[in-house]
Design a protein around this motif. Structure first.
Motif, short mmCIF file in Angstrom:
data_model
loop_
_atom_site.label_atom_id
_atom_site.label_comp_id
_atom_site.label_asym_id
_atom_site.label_seq_id
_atom_site.Cartn_x
_atom_site.Cartn_y
_atom_site.Cartn_z
N LYS A 12 28.36 49.60 35.64
CA LYS A 12 28.79 49.51 34.24
C LYS A 12 30.31 49.54 34.10
N LEU A 13 30.98 48.75 34.93
CA LEU A 13 32.43 48.65 34.84
C LEU A 13 32.82 47.70 33.72
N GLY A 14 33.86 48.04 32.98
CA GLY A 14 34.36 47.18 31.92
C GLY A 14 35.59 46.41 32.38
N TRP A 15 36.11 45.57 31.51
CA TRP A 15 37.28 44.77 31.87
C TRP A 15 38.48 45.66 32.19
N GLN A 16 38.50 46.87 31.57
CA GLN A 16 39.60 47.79 31.86
C GLN A 16 39.60 48.21 33.32
N ASN A 17 38.40 48.40 33.88
CA ASN A 17 38.31 48.77 35.30
C ASN A 17 38.84 47.67 36.21
N TYR A 18 38.47 46.43 35.89
CA TYR A 18 38.95 45.31 36.71
C TYR A 18 40.46 45.15 36.57
N ALA A 19 40.99 45.43 35.37
CA ALA A 19 42.43 45.33 35.15
C ALA A 19 43.17 46.40 35.96
N LEU A 20 42.58 47.60 36.05
CA LEU A 20 43.20 48.67 36.83
C LEU A 20 43.25 48.32 38.32
N GLY A 21 42.24 47.61 38.78
CA GLY A 21 42.20 47.27 40.20
C GLY A 21 43.02 46.05 40.56
N LEU A 22 43.44 45.26 39.56
CA LEU A 22 44.15 44.02 39.84
C LEU A 22 45.50 44.25 40.50
N GLY A 23 46.26 45.22 39.99
CA GLY A 23 47.59 45.49 40.55
C GLY A 23 47.53 45.89 42.02
N PRO A 24 46.75 46.94 42.37
CA PRO A 24 46.64 47.31 43.80
C PRO A 24 46.07 46.19 44.66
N LEU A 25 45.18 45.35 44.09
CA LEU A 25 44.63 44.24 44.85
C LEU A 25 45.70 43.22 45.20
N LEU A 26 46.54 42.87 44.22
CA LEU A 26 47.63 41.93 44.48
C LEU A 26 48.63 42.52 45.48
N LEU A 84 30.22 39.54 44.55
CA LEU A 84 29.79 40.86 45.00
C LEU A 84 30.42 41.96 44.15
N ILE A 85 31.69 41.79 43.82
CA ILE A 85 32.36 42.76 42.95
C ILE A 85 31.71 42.77 41.57
N GLY A 86 31.40 41.57 41.04
CA GLY A 86 30.75 41.48 39.75
C GLY A 86 29.37 42.10 39.75
N TYR A 87 28.60 41.87 40.82
CA TYR A 87 27.25 42.44 40.93
C TYR A 87 27.31 43.96 40.97
N ALA A 88 28.20 44.50 41.81
CA ALA A 88 28.33 45.95 41.90
C ALA A 88 28.86 46.53 40.60
N GLY A 89 29.82 45.83 39.98
CA GLY A 89 30.38 46.31 38.73
C GLY A 89 29.36 46.34 37.60
N HIS A 134 26.58 51.06 45.53
CA HIS A 134 27.25 50.03 44.74
C HIS A 134 28.77 50.19 44.79
N GLU A 135 29.25 51.42 44.91
CA GLU A 135 30.70 51.62 45.06
C GLU A 135 31.18 51.08 46.40
N ALA A 136 30.39 51.27 47.44
CA ALA A 136 30.74 50.71 48.75
C ALA A 136 30.71 49.19 48.70
N LEU A 137 29.83 48.62 47.86
CA LEU A 137 29.78 47.17 47.71
C LEU A 137 31.07 46.63 47.09
N VAL A 138 31.70 47.41 46.23
CA VAL A 138 32.98 47.00 45.65
C VAL A 138 34.02 46.85 46.76
N VAL A 139 34.05 47.81 47.70
CA VAL A 139 34.98 47.73 48.84
C VAL A 139 34.68 46.49 49.67
N LEU A 140 33.40 46.25 49.94
CA LEU A 140 33.02 45.08 50.73
C LEU A 140 33.38 43.79 50.00
N GLY A 141 33.22 43.77 48.68
CA GLY A 141 33.59 42.59 47.90
C GLY A 141 35.09 42.32 47.97
N ILE A 142 35.89 43.37 47.89
CA ILE A 142 37.34 43.20 48.01
C ILE A 142 37.72 42.73 49.40
#
Length: 260
Positions: free
Chosen positions: A138-152, A129-134, A60-68
């Motif tokens: 059990k990722l929370g909104w804080q996790n998605y917020a942490l990833g937003l900056g590096p993603l942009l 895909l990111i939502g499914y893996a998350g 599921h962690e690898a799925l996060v990479v694939l989703g990004i």
């Protein structure tokens, strides 16, 4: 700033109105995205179906990479491909002259003139895909917020690299093959960087920064990235953007215009 926002609104409204004349393209694009995603999932499953895992990366962690990565593809198809490939045509046909005469940044004009809705399926599938893996992680909104900056920052880095390559058309005119090479290298971002041998990891981190496009945002989202990697993603994005602007100004010195 208000002038640029008005121009951007006019650009995108006109482009979307023109693109919607061919609505069947959206269905074709969606089918293509489904096929690409299915192929990516199948390729990733070949590693995990026998119990093998990438170092410190679960399925599921690898799925996060694939989703990004899928999200990045959607961004490219929506914003980069419709615009930056046009630079070659403007140089060939001499229409770059008219853009340079506009009372607006030529880089802004060339980078934002068009937007393609046909990349949206990849954006939707990537977010799904990111939502499914998350959900399974059990990722929370804080996790998605942490990833937003590096993603942009990854989006900005990819744009800057693409624009730099587009600017070389001033000298070489036909550079379609070069952009395809960049697109092929970015394909490596569909897997965590630890999936590659050490030499490739160095190349994808310090030569072509694929690591900062997908793996670093995923690590940040999973709360596994150290501050120096996230800081590095920001510094890289800003440095590449400034470099793209300076390189464009340098390239224009060699542009002889259609009338020369």
């Amino acid at each position: 700033m208000k002038r640029y926002l008005r121009v951007l609104k006019l650009f995108w409204a006109t482009t979307i109105a023109a693109e919607m004349e061919y609505r069947a393209n959206f269905a074709i694009s969606a089918l293509s995205s489904v096929g690409n995603l299915a192929g990516s999932l199948f390729g990733l499953s070949l590693f995990y179906r026998t119990g093998y895992t990438f170092q410190d990366w679960t399925w599921h962690e690898a799925l996060v990479v694939l989703g990004i990565f899928t999200l990045l593809q959607g961004f490219s198809a929506t914003c980069l491909v419709p615009n930056l490939n046009r630079i070659v045509r403007h140089v060939q046909e001499g229409t770059l002259d008219f853009i340079l005469l506009k009372p607006i940044s030529s880089q802004f004009w060339l980078s934002t003139y068009s937007i393609s809705p046909w990349g949206l399926p990849d954006v939707i599938f990537g977010l799904g895909l990111i939502g499914y893996a998350g959900f399974h992680l059990k990722l929370g909104w804080q996790n998605y917020a942490l990833g937003l900056g590096p993603l942009l920052c990854g989006f900005l880095s990819l744009y800057s690299l693409w624009f730099i390559l587009g600017a070389t058309s001033i000298w070489f005119v036909k550079i379609y093959n070069v952009t395809e090479v960049l697109r092929g290298l970015v394909e490596a971002g569909r897997y965590p960087v630890v999936a590659y041998p050490t030499a490739y990891r160095f190349f994808f981190t310090f030569v072509i920064p694929v690591t900062f496009l997908t793996t670093v945002p995923a690590q940040a989202m999973l709360n596994r990235a150290t501050w120096n990697w996230s800081l590095g993603a920001g510094i890289l994005a800003i440095a590449l953007f400034i470099l793209s602007n300076r390189f464009w100004q340098f390239a224009l010195r060699f542009y002889t215009s259609a009338s020369s």
